[in-house]
Design an enzyme around this catalytic site. Structure first.
Site, PDB file in Angstrom:
ATOM      1  N   TYR A  73      13.803  -4.741   4.296  1.00 39.85           N
ATOM      2  CA  TYR A  73      12.156  -5.016   4.281  1.00 39.85           C
ATOM      3  C   TYR A  73      11.515  -6.381   3.561  1.00 39.85           C
ATOM      4  O   TYR A  73      12.219  -6.815   2.836  1.00 39.85           O
ATOM      5  CB  TYR A  73      11.849  -3.972   2.782  1.00 39.85           C
ATOM      6  CG  TYR A  73      12.302  -2.321   3.586  1.00 39.85           C
ATOM      7  CD1 TYR A  73      11.506  -1.635   4.533  1.00 39.85           C
ATOM      8  CD2 TYR A  73      12.881  -1.635   3.044  1.00 39.85           C
ATOM      9  CE1 TYR A  73      11.585  -0.603   5.111  1.00 39.85           C
ATOM     10  CE2 TYR A  73      13.423  -0.340   3.266  1.00 39.85           C
ATOM     11  CZ  TYR A  73      12.554   0.240   4.318  1.00 39.85           C
ATOM     12  OH  TYR A  73      12.952   1.673   4.815  1.00 39.85           O
ATOM     13  N   LYS A 114      15.206  -4.669  -0.416  1.00 43.59           N
ATOM     14  CA  LYS A 114      13.901  -5.163  -0.750  1.00 43.59           C
ATOM     15  C   LYS A 114      13.879  -6.721  -0.259  1.00 43.59           C
ATOM     16  O   LYS A 114      15.111  -7.153  -0.174  1.00 43.59           O
ATOM     17  CB  LYS A 114      13.746  -5.052  -2.305  1.00 43.59           C
ATOM     18  CG  LYS A 114      13.350  -3.694  -2.686  1.00 43.59           C
ATOM     19  CD  LYS A 114      12.326  -2.863  -1.577  1.00 43.59           C
ATOM     20  CE  LYS A 114      10.959  -3.352  -2.124  1.00 43.59           C
ATOM     21  NZ  LYS A 114      10.038  -2.841  -1.113  1.00 43.59           N
ATOM     22  N   HIS A 122       7.792  -6.895   4.282  1.00 43.87           N
ATOM     23  CA  HIS A 122       6.081  -6.323   3.698  1.00 43.87           C
ATOM     24  C   HIS A 122       5.440  -7.976   3.644  1.00 43.87           C
ATOM     25  O   HIS A 122       4.884  -8.023   2.530  1.00 43.87           O
ATOM     26  CB  HIS A 122       6.046  -5.717   2.585  1.00 43.87           C
ATOM     27  CG  HIS A 122       6.743  -4.445   2.684  1.00 43.87           C
ATOM     28  ND1 HIS A 122       6.431  -3.114   3.439  1.00 43.87           N
ATOM     29  CD2 HIS A 122       7.819  -3.510   2.131  1.00 43.87           C
ATOM     30  CE1 HIS A 122       7.118  -2.163   3.733  1.00 43.87           C
ATOM     31  NE2 HIS A 122       7.958  -2.528   2.680  1.00 43.87           N
ATOM     32  N   ASP A 157       2.988  -1.666  -1.007  1.00 43.11           N
ATOM     33  CA  ASP A 157       3.706  -2.652  -0.403  1.00 43.11           C
ATOM     34  C   ASP A 157       3.067  -3.657   0.433  1.00 43.11           C
ATOM     35  O   ASP A 157       3.434  -4.754   0.796  1.00 43.11           O
ATOM     36  CB  ASP A 157       5.116  -2.168   0.338  1.00 43.11           C
ATOM     37  CG  ASP A 157       6.462  -2.081  -0.477  1.00 43.11           C
ATOM     38  OD1 ASP A 157       6.446  -2.627  -1.529  1.00 43.11           O
ATOM     39  OD2 ASP A 157       7.176  -0.919  -0.396  1.00 43.11           O
ATOM     40  N   ARG A 160      18.986   0.404  -5.095  1.00 43.97           N
ATOM     41  CA  ARG A 160      19.780   0.656  -3.925  1.00 43.97           C
ATOM     42  C   ARG A 160      20.369  -0.368  -3.496  1.00 43.97           C
ATOM     43  O   ARG A 160      20.691  -1.464  -4.307  1.00 43.97           O
ATOM     44  CB  ARG A 160      18.466   0.899  -2.975  1.00 43.97           C
ATOM     45  CG  ARG A 160      17.747   2.107  -3.183  1.00 43.97           C
ATOM     46  CD  ARG A 160      16.506   2.161  -2.215  1.00 43.97           C
ATOM     47  NE  ARG A 160      15.427   1.470  -2.655  1.00 43.97           N
ATOM     48  CZ  ARG A 160      14.293   1.261  -2.087  1.00 43.97           C
ATOM     49  NH1 ARG A 160      14.065   1.925  -1.043  1.00 43.97           N
ATOM     50  NH2 ARG A 160      13.331   0.370  -2.457  1.00 43.97           N
ATOM     51  N   GLU A 178      10.431  -2.786   8.495  1.00 40.73           N
ATOM     52  CA  GLU A 178       9.319  -1.841   8.618  1.00 40.73           C
ATOM     53  C   GLU A 178       8.660  -2.180   9.889  1.00 40.73           C
ATOM     54  O   GLU A 178       7.847  -1.378  10.150  1.00 40.73           O
ATOM     55  CB  GLU A 178       8.384  -2.182   7.403  1.00 40.73           C
ATOM     56  CG  GLU A 178       7.638  -3.419   7.277  1.00 40.73           C
ATOM     57  CD  GLU A 178       8.472  -4.628   6.754  1.00 40.73           C
ATOM     58  OE1 GLU A 178       8.136  -5.624   6.526  1.00 40.73           O
ATOM     59  OE2 GLU A 178       9.610  -4.449   6.304  1.00 40.73           O
TER      60      GLU A 178
END
Length: 364
Positions: free
Chosen positions: A94, A75, A96, A270, A15, A118
């Site tokens: 993101y 990510k 996490h 995750d 991505r 998130e």
């Protein structure tokens, strides 16, 4: 504002933080965008597509970070990327962090302002930047679960939907949120025997109305989960506590009661995973076996369908990227408390209570 888009370097992550159409929107708003060469290759965009949208192409991630005020990724930053972050940077991606203390410590040391997709919220308390990837992961969970139930993959040799005269596979979905509902839609479409487990009775009632007689629902007591695990062919872990580590709903002792060749798919990996026996895997080596049960615990599941995922993610993130670029991070978060909920780290300190609690670090 100067916005940098590095190429994703996590294992099999295809991505990209900004598509060319997103770049064009930012350029039209008066911002400059710096894109690392090859950043869009995983979804079939060449550097020329980005140049056509108004971006400047640079040779490597170091140049993208050096020339940018804000970094937009997909990510969490890997260690070599964290080393490129400075106090002046805003990182939007993101993160996490609840399951990744080393990353949190690295981001704290950088001094950068780190906003996590998130934990950004919407007025209805939903998670608008997590939702599109939760939809993808939920749908994929049934797809990969069905694949690993095949005998040549080490599975039990069960067809998810069965055939006339042979019962379908039993699918237990732990969690009735976005991922769980999307998993159920796919499993129902494949004619499996589906039960969704949740601790929110109002949510169970909604799901009962939504699916009518197509699924069963059950309150997620420990006893009910133990029975579900014992009887299911496929168990999908789809629980979420925003910003916090996922609860361990399935213990090792429960696992021992499962049929050999059954499959667990841990969408919550995750955030640390909701099966006691889970640990993160990659698309290069996606599964492992414990007590004869196959575990699929890929931490970036949507990366396998990168084109669909990148467009879905950009649809959700672009309005927030524009707000951050137009106002700057501090003013944007002051103007939008829902965006402010995305702040996880800044000035060397943890800023999100769930992250601080999960990592046992002070909240500032």
């Amino acid at each position: 504002m100067r916005i940098g888009v590095p190429k994703e370097i996590k294992n099999h992550e295809y991505r990209v933080g900004l598509t060319p159409s997103s770049v064009a929107e930012l350029v039209a708003a008066g911002h400059s965008v710096i894109v690392e060469t090859g950043a869009g290759a995983g979804i079939d965009f060449d550097d020329s597509d980005y140049v056509g949208a108004g971006a400047n192409i640079v040779a490597d991630a170091a140049a993208a970070f050096a020339g940018a005020d804000m970094i937009v990724k997909v990510k969490e930053p890997q260690p070599v990327e964290i080393a490129l972050l400075e106090r002046r940077h805003t990182l939007f991606t993101y993160l996490h962090l609840a399951a990744d203390k080393p990353q949190a410590e690295g981001l704290m040391a950088s001094g950068a302002t780190c906003i996590a997709y998130e934990t950004v919220t919407a007025p209805d308390r939903s998670l608008p930047l997590l939702k599109p990837m939760s939809e993808v992961a939920g749908r994929m969970s049934v797809q990969v679960g069905a694949h690993y139930l095949e005998k040549e993959q080490g599975g039990r040799g069960v067809l998810l939907g069965g055939v006339p005269g042979v019962a379908p596979a039993r699918v237990a979905i732990l969690g009735g949120g976005v991922s769980g509902v999307n998993a159920a839609q796919m499993a129902v479409g494949m004619r499996a025997d589906v039960t969704i487990y949740d601790i929110n009775n109002a949510r169970l009632a909604e799901l009962d109305m939504f699916f009518s007689s197509q699924i069963k629902t059950a309150y997620a007591s420990k006893a009910a989960i133990a029975a579900a695990v014992r009887n299911a062919h496929l168990v999908i872990g789809a629980v979420l506590v925003p910003g916090a580590a996922a609860p361990k709903l399935v213990t090792r002792d429960m696992l021992k009661t499962m049929k050999r060749g059954s499959v667990l798919v841990d969408i919550a990996i995750d955030q640390g995973g909701c099966f006691e026996t889970s640990h993160p895997t990659t698309h290069a080596d996606p599964v492992f076996e414990v007590d004869g049960v196959i575990h699929y615990c890929v931490a970036n599941m949507p990366g396998a369908v990168a084109r669909t995922s990148a467009f879905a993610l950009n649809n959700a993130t672009l309005p927030f990227v524009l707000k951050l670029a137009n106002l700057g991070a501090e003013a944007a978060m002051e103007a939008d408390p829902h965006l402010a909920n995305g702040l996880n780290v800044s000035g060397g300190k943890i800023r999100h209570p769930a992250v601080a609690d999960a990592l046992e670090l002070p909240l500032n």
